[in-house]
Design an enzyme around this catalytic site. Structure first.
Site, mmCIF file in Angstrom:
data_model
loop_
_atom_site.group_PDB
_atom_site.id
_atom_site.type_symbol
_atom_site.label_atom_id
_atom_site.label_comp_id
_atom_site.label_asym_id
_atom_site.label_seq_id
_atom_site.Cartn_x
_atom_site.Cartn_y
_atom_site.Cartn_z
ATOM 1 N N SER A 71 6.800 9.094 42.694
ATOM 2 C CA SER A 71 5.906 8.052 42.697
ATOM 3 C C SER A 71 5.721 7.084 41.744
ATOM 4 O O SER A 71 6.333 7.914 40.475
ATOM 5 C CB SER A 71 4.361 8.793 43.041
ATOM 6 O OG SER A 71 3.417 7.899 42.496
ATOM 7 N N TYR A 116 -1.834 14.491 39.653
ATOM 8 C CA TYR A 116 -0.891 14.073 40.841
ATOM 9 C C TYR A 116 0.521 13.641 40.283
ATOM 10 O O TYR A 116 1.491 13.886 40.668
ATOM 11 C CB TYR A 116 -1.586 13.080 41.779
ATOM 12 C CG TYR A 116 -0.608 12.312 42.590
ATOM 13 C CD1 TYR A 116 -0.080 12.753 43.786
ATOM 14 C CD2 TYR A 116 -0.130 11.054 42.547
ATOM 15 C CE1 TYR A 116 0.643 12.057 44.518
ATOM 16 C CE2 TYR A 116 0.469 9.942 43.124
ATOM 17 C CZ TYR A 116 1.062 10.842 44.365
ATOM 18 O OH TYR A 116 2.019 10.277 45.127
HETATM 19 N N1 LIG Z 1 1.797 5.628 50.278
HETATM 20 C C1 LIG Z 1 2.168 5.109 48.980
HETATM 21 O O1 LIG Z 1 1.751 4.074 48.648
HETATM 22 C C2 LIG Z 1 2.753 6.521 48.166
HETATM 23 C C3 LIG Z 1 3.109 5.913 46.964
HETATM 24 C C4 LIG Z 1 3.829 6.814 45.884
HETATM 25 C C5 LIG Z 1 4.081 8.275 46.478
HETATM 26 N N2 LIG Z 1 4.020 8.425 47.850
HETATM 27 C C6 LIG Z 1 4.297 9.731 48.287
HETATM 28 O O2 LIG Z 1 4.827 9.621 49.363
HETATM 29 C C7 LIG Z 1 4.710 10.729 50.306
HETATM 30 C C8 LIG Z 1 4.154 10.273 51.512
HETATM 31 O O3 LIG Z 1 2.731 9.684 51.469
HETATM 32 P P1 LIG Z 1 1.664 9.092 52.627
HETATM 33 O O4 LIG Z 1 1.372 7.880 51.963
HETATM 34 O O5 LIG Z 1 2.847 8.908 53.864
HETATM 35 O O6 LIG Z 1 0.934 10.322 52.504
HETATM 36 P P2 LIG Z 1 0.155 10.910 53.804
HETATM 37 O O7 LIG Z 1 -0.739 11.630 53.264
HETATM 38 O O8 LIG Z 1 -0.066 9.780 55.010
HETATM 39 O O9 LIG Z 1 1.387 11.894 54.315
HETATM 40 C C9 LIG Z 1 1.441 12.923 53.733
HETATM 41 C C10 LIG Z 1 1.426 14.020 55.155
HETATM 42 O O10 LIG Z 1 1.792 15.271 54.618
HETATM 43 C C11 LIG Z 1 0.989 16.437 55.178
HETATM 44 N N3 LIG Z 1 0.715 17.515 54.443
HETATM 45 C C12 LIG Z 1 -0.163 17.656 53.264
HETATM 46 N N4 LIG Z 1 0.077 19.051 52.823
HETATM 47 C C13 LIG Z 1 0.984 19.630 53.784
HETATM 48 C C14 LIG Z 1 1.529 20.692 53.797
HETATM 49 N N5 LIG Z 1 1.011 21.874 52.731
HETATM 50 N N6 LIG Z 1 2.320 21.242 54.674
HETATM 51 C C15 LIG Z 1 2.713 20.282 55.665
HETATM 52 N N7 LIG Z 1 2.325 19.071 55.685
HETATM 53 C C16 LIG Z 1 1.335 18.578 54.674
HETATM 54 C C17 LIG Z 1 -0.185 15.523 55.674
HETATM 55 O O11 LIG Z 1 -0.980 16.082 56.923
HETATM 56 C C18 LIG Z 1 0.177 14.231 55.845
HETATM 57 O O12 LIG Z 1 0.374 14.041 57.156
HETATM 58 C C19 LIG Z 1 3.759 11.765 49.353
HETATM 59 O O13 LIG Z 1 4.523 12.649 48.595
HETATM 60 C C20 LIG Z 1 3.204 10.730 48.578
HETATM 61 O O14 LIG Z 1 2.759 11.560 47.092
HETATM 62 C C21 LIG Z 1 3.133 7.599 48.726
#
Ligand SMILES: NC(=O)c1ccc[n+]([C@@H]2O[C@H](COP(=O)([O-])OP(=O)(O)OC[C@H]3O[C@@H](n4cnc5c(N)ncnc54)[C@H](O)[C@@H]3O)[C@@H](O)[C@H]2O)c1
Length: 317
Positions: free
Chosen positions: A127, A151
Site C-alpha cells: 500500500s 495497517y
Molecule cells: N483499494 C485501495 O485503494 C487499496 C490501496 C492500498 C492497498 N490496498 C490493498 O489491496 C488489497 C485489496 O484491497 P481492496 O480494496 O480490494 O479490499 P477489499 O476489502 O475490498 O478486499 C479484500 C477481500 O479480502 C477478503 N478477506 C479478508 N480477510 C480474509 C481472510 N482472512 N481470508 C480470505 N479472505 C479475506 C475480504 O472478504 C475482501 O473480499 C488489500 O491488501 C488492501 O490492503 C488497497
C-alpha cells in the site's frame, strides 16, 4: 495461466479476476466473506465471476493453513495474487489484532503453501501507506518508509517477509503499492462511495480535514491492466511497484465539483490522526517495466463510477 486470486470477492480481487477471465486465464478465487463491509456487495461481485466457466470459487480463510493446503492439491496453480487482507487505515485503530492475524499470519500461511507447491510467482498487495508522511513527491519505490499505523506496518512487514523469502526459495515475489484505487465495484468504506451514498440517501457527508487532502487516485481499469502486464513479466529478484496515476487530486475540489451537479449535505470535520495529508507516487518504474498504460482522466472515470453506483443502486446493499 492458472492463477489464484485471494480476496476475489473484494474490490480489487473481483476486478482483477474479471479482467483475467476476459483475457483467457483460469482463475481460482478464494475469500472468507469478511464482515468488514457489505457481504451482499461481495456476493454480487462474485455472481458476475461465477458466470465464467474458467472461474472456480472456494470460501477459505487465509488464516486456515490446513484448508489452504488441501485446496492446493491437484490445482496446478502457477501464480498467486494475494489481495485478501484487512484493509482500511482507520479501522486499524479499533481492531489492530485483526491486521496482524490476517495481513501477517495469513500472508505467511500462503507463502508456506506456495513454497510447498513450487509456485513460481507470488504477487501481493502492499500500500502507499507504507511511505507515511514523506514530502519527496512524487514518491519513488526507493524512498524511506515511515508507516503511521498498524495497517501500514502490516504492509511494510509483508514487503520485508517477501524480500527475505525470495532469497531462500524458488518463488519470485512482486509487491504492489496501490494508491487510492477507485472505480466501479469500489469499497464502501472509502471516500468516493461515501460521498455518493450521502447524495443518494440525503445523509450528511463528513468531510475530513476540511477536504484539505490530496490523493493520487488510481482508476481500477488502469490498475487491472498494469497488474495483468506484471503477471507476464519475469523478475530475477523481489520487485516492488507503485501502482499509481501520478496525479494527486484535492478532495475539497472533488466534493465541490460533485456538489454543483449532485447536492450533498457536507459537514466539515478536523483531521483524523490516522490520515496522511498527501499521497503522490511516481509510476516511472512501472512504466519502464511494462508497455505504457494510458492513465484514465480522473473526472471522466469519477462520474462514470457515479453513474454505475446510481444505476445499480449500490447504496441499498
Ligand atoms: N483499494 C485501495 O485503494 C487499496 C490501496 C492500498 C492497498 N490496498 C490493498 O489491496 C488489497 C485489496 O484491497 P481492496 O480494496 O480490494 O479490499 P477489499 O476489502 O475490498 O478486499 C479484500 C477481500 O479480502 C477478503 N478477506 C479478508 N480477510 C480474509 C481472510 N482472512 N481470508 C480470505 N479472505 C479475506 C475480504 O472478504 C475482501 O473480499 C488489500 O491488501 C488492501 O490492503 C488497497
Amino acid at each position: 495461466m492458472r492463477i489464484l486470486v485471494t480476496g476475489a470477492a473484494g474490490f480489487i480481487g473481483f476486478s482483477l479476476s474479471n479482467y483475467l477471465l476476459k483475457n483467457n486465464h483460469k482463475v481460482f478465487g478464494i475469500d472468507n466473506f469478511d464482515e468488514y463491509y457489505s457481504i451482499p456487495l461481495k456476493k454480487k461481485r462474485l455472481k458476475i465471476l461465477n458466470k465464467s466457466k474458467n472461474f472456480i470459487f472456494n470460501k477459505i480463510d487465509i488464516k486456515n493453513k490446513k484448508k489452504l493446503k488441501h485446496f492446493f492439491k491437484r490445482k496446478k496453480i502457477d501464480t498467486i495474487i494475494n489481495l485478501a487482507a484487512q484493509a482500511g487505515v482507520r479501522h486499524s485503530f479499533e481492531k489492530p489484532l485483526k491486521y496482524i492475524n490476517v495481513n501477517i499470519l495469513g500472508f505467511l500461511n500462503l507463502i508456506e503453501v506456495a513454497k510447498d507447491n513450487n509456485i513460481k510467482k507470488f504477487i501481493y498487495a502492499s500500500s502507499s501507506s507504507v511511505y507515511g508522511e514523506n514530502n519527496n513527491f512524487p514518491l519513488k519505490e526507493s524512498e524511506n518508509l515511515n508507516p503511521k499505523n498498524i495497517y501500514a506496518v502490516s504492509k511494510k512487514l509483508n514487503e520485508k517477509i517477501a524480500e527475505m523469502q525470495q532469497k531462500f526459495g524458488l518463488t519470485s515475489f512482486v509487491g504492489l503499492r496501490f494508491f487510492t484505487v477507485y472505480g466501479e465495484w469500489g469499497r464502501p468504506d472509502m471516500f468516493m462511495m461515501k460521498l455518493f451514498k450521502s447524495h443518494m440517501t440525503n445523509k450528511i457527508f463528513h468531510l475530513n480535514n476540511y477536504g484539505n487532502h490530496l490523493r493520487d487516485f488510481t482508476y481500477i481499469g488502469d490498475v487491472v491492466k498494469a497488474v495483468g502486464k506484471l503477471i507476464k513479466k519475469k523478475f530475477k529478484k523481489h520487485e516492488i511497484f507503485n501502482i499509481c496515476s501520478n496525479n494527486p487530486v484535492n478532495i475539497y475540489d472533488i466534493v465541490k465539483n460533485f456538489n454543483k451537479r449532485y447536492p450533498v449535505k457536507v459537514k466539515l470535520t478536523k483531521i483524523h490522526k490516522a490520515d496522511i495529508l498527501k499521497t503522490h507516487g511516481s509510476n516511472r518504474k512501472l512504466n519502464k517495466n511494462i508497455s505504457k498504460i494510458k492513465y484514465s482522466n480522473f473526472y471522466d472515470t469519477f462520474y462514470k463510477t457515479f453513474d454505475w453506483y446510481k444505476k445499480n443502486k449500490i447504496y441499498k446493499l
